[in-house]
Design an enzyme around this catalytic site. Structure first.
Site, PDB file in Angstrom:
ATOM      1  CG  ASP A 336     -10.407   4.720   4.225  1.00  0.00           C
ATOM      2  OD1 ASP A 336      -9.488   5.301   3.409  1.00  0.00           O
ATOM      3  OD2 ASP A 336     -10.118   4.096   5.005  1.00  0.00           O
ATOM      4  CD  GLU A 373      -7.131   5.013   0.437  1.00  0.00           C
ATOM      5  OE1 GLU A 373      -6.273   5.457   0.445  1.00  0.00           O
ATOM      6  OE2 GLU A 373      -7.768   3.908   1.061  1.00  0.00           O
TER       7      GLU A 373
END
Length: 605
Positions: A336, A373
């Site tokens: 993330d 990401e």
């Protein structure tokens, strides 16, 4: 007019023992007198003489060949072609001809040997937001326990599965999806053609999205706890399905015992300067913790701390390694906001730590898939091999949004034509090795964006075009849960609706398209491993070919009125016959007949 063809796959690139045979095809008038292959040997530019081959691969096509010695140099083999006449020169790269030498990262690139996980290109991924996918039949009352959500300032809200989603309390509203629910729906996913799962965070956290981690070593009780994840892992292994977890290492939640803003553990870094975890976070001169993008509930982790590094990825039983080893044996991590991870409350030394996380994952599981990401340009991390791949927002999702939905990631108008779309996509992938391109994580949308169906608005008839593109462009396709049955929704939280298990609410025609395309991808190696050549891009129409060995796939996307497209002669398209495998349309003597608002896929024989 001179034409050139090269893709970084067979038949243009072949390994012969310790040599990599590189072939360039040329056709047309005024062909060069000499051709050299510019490559790198340990980052030193080197020119190799290419030799004209006596035999023609096809009538009118001349082949030039040179060998790269695989016993020296780095595994990433970058190269381009220098065409020479008595009084001039041209260079040929993935983006065509140039009058000047290409930059190093603008050349063809292949990885020999390829150290990335070999299994990834075979997969069809499915992203699941656990609370909203499926509520298990065996769910207990304990899993629906109400508690106070400090960041929101109120108790969490429990809703029935079919209750409408509202904008209120987005992070505190629960519907009761869990990991056993996923296990129960594996037959459905197998029927769809899914072979790998990516789950949004499953670890203990107070919010529904779980990006505010409270304990990295425990699965959230609302999702069924550690036992439910272990059952899901065993069930996916039995079905031959891969399973990827979401790693949130840029920040923790403020309720984590390490930080403990709410004094639940009385030892956290937030209120105790002498806490063992104090240097795991960054504090300003007034003692306030630095957080992520202004969210006080998400304090940034500070990787200047050697003990934090040990806990996250350095130790043999660090968090990164723990979940990749037995009995969990996960297949990798999605990282993330990984580009923001770093030291001192910012991203200092980011590449160092991201690469180390990837190495740690590989130490626990050599075949682990680690992808980041990145809503922005991910190539810095990929060119440094800090990650295996990235969520391909910049190289796939956003250009497709512009071409089919006339919007960008900020939901500002961005209507683009076919030429612009293809130039964007080709430019982005040009500096990545072929093997990296095949592992890029392609999605139409995700939990962080509006659903593509909703973005289309009045142009919803274009949805099948996007789905076809998803399964045929280089990279691994990922379906965001519910997209396959027509689930809609604008930006967060509306892109996180519950899955409509009532079949009367499902788009069966759309589901069938997803099924067929997953089958086509499984049937044809060119769709999983092939090089990609744009053969036509004008106004409303995009046509590209996938090439691998003797296999050819032709894909035509037409967002406008019915039309005919005349394809330039190309040896890449020289097949005995084209067989229509999906969509409508026809090919006759190099002319495509395309229906209005259509996507067509042909296999070449």
């Amino acid at each position: 007019m001179l034409n050139a063809w090269h893709l970084p796959v067979v038949p243009f690139v072949k390994q012969n023992k310790d040599n990599l045979m590189i072939t360039l095809w040329l056709a047309g008038e005024n062909q060069p007198e000499r051709v050299t292959l510019r490559t790198d040997v340990d980052n030193e530019e080197t020119s190799l003489t290419m030799h004209k081959q006596r035999s023609q691969p096809q009538p009118g096509v001349t082949a030039w060949r040179a060998n790269i010695d695989l016993r020296s140099g780095q595994p990433r083999r970058r190269y381009s072609f220098k065409l020479l006449w008595n009084s001039r020169q041209l260079w040929f790269t993935p983006q065509g001809f140039s009058r000047f030498p290409p930059a190093r990262l603008e050349q063809f690139a292949v990885d020999y040997p390829d150290a990335g996980p070999q299994w990834v290109s075979e997969e069809v991924f499915y992203q699941i937001f656990p609370d909203r996918f499926a509520r298990s039949a065996q769910r207990t009352e304990h899993q629906d326990k109400v508690y106070h959500h400090h960041a929101a300032g109120h108790d969490i809200i429990l809703k029935d599965w079919d209750d409408p989603l509202t904008a209120q309390a987005g992070g505190s509203t629960f519907y009761g999806g869990d990991l056993d629910g996923i296990s129960e729906k594996l037959p459905y996913l197998k029927k769809l053609g899914v072979t790998a799962l990516y789950l949004n965070p499953v670890f203990k956290a107070p919010s529904v999205h779980k990006y505010d981690t409270e304990d990295y070593r425990r699965v959230d009780a609302q999702f069924g706890g550690d036992e439910a994840l272990l059952r899901l892992r065993e069930n996916t292994q039995r079905e031959g399905m891969r399973l990827i977890l979401d790693g949130v290492f840029n920040h923790s939640g403020d309720s984590h015992a390490w930080f403990d803003r709410h004094n639940q553990h009385l030892r956290g870094a937030c209120h105790n300067p002498d806490s063992p975890q104090r240097d795991w976070y960054s504090f300003d001169e007034e003692g306030r913790a630095l957080d992520w993008l202004g969210y006080a509930s998400l304090p940034k982790l500070d990787f200047r701390s050697p003990t934090l590094v040990t806990e996250i990825y350095g130790d043999d039983d660090s968090i990164v390694r723990h979940w990749l080893k037995a009995p969990w044996s996960m297949d990798g991590w999605r990282l993330d906001v990984v580009h923001m991870l770093g030291e001192g409350g910012g991203a200092h030394n980011n590449l160092k730590h991201v690469a180390a996380i990837t190495r740690a994952a590989k130490a626990a599981n050599p075949e682990a898939f680690v992808f980041g990401e990145h809503f922005g340009d991910a190539r810095q991390w990929l060119q440094a091999d800090a990650e295996d791949a990235a969520m391909n927002y910049r190289g796939f999702t956003f250009p497709l949004w512009g071409f089919l939905a006339n919007t960008d990631i900020s939901y500002d108008p961005n209507p683009i034509d076919a030429e612009t779309c293809m130039a964007w996509m080709d430019n982005y992938r040009a500096s990545l090795s072929h093997q990296q391109q095949l592992r890029m994580f392609n999605q139409l949308d995700s939990h962080d964006t509006a659903r593509f169906k909703s973005l289309l608005g009045k142009d919803v008839a274009r949805l099948p075009l996007a789905v076809t593109w998803l399964f045929t462009w280089p990279g691994v396709p990922c379906i965001y849960y519910g997209d396959e049955v027509g689930l809609d929704g604008n930006n967060d939280p509306f892109c996180r609706k519950t899955f409509p298990w009532d079949e009367a609410k499902q788009d069966k025609t759309l589901f069938g398209l997803y099924q067929r395309l997953a089958t086509l991808r499984k049937q044809n190696q060119a769709l999983r491993y092939g090089g990609c050549q744009v053969v036509y891009a004008h106004d409303n129409v995009v046509v590209f070919a996938r090439v691998y060995n003797q296999q050819r796939v032709l894909v035509a996307i037409n967002r406008g009125e019915a039309c005919e497209v005349v394809l330039d002669h190309s040896p890449l398209l020289a097949v005995k016959a084209w067989q229509l495998k999906e969509g409508k349309g026809g090919i006759q003597e190099g002319i495509l007949s395309l229906p209005a608002i259509s996507a067509s896929v042909w296999f070449g024989n």
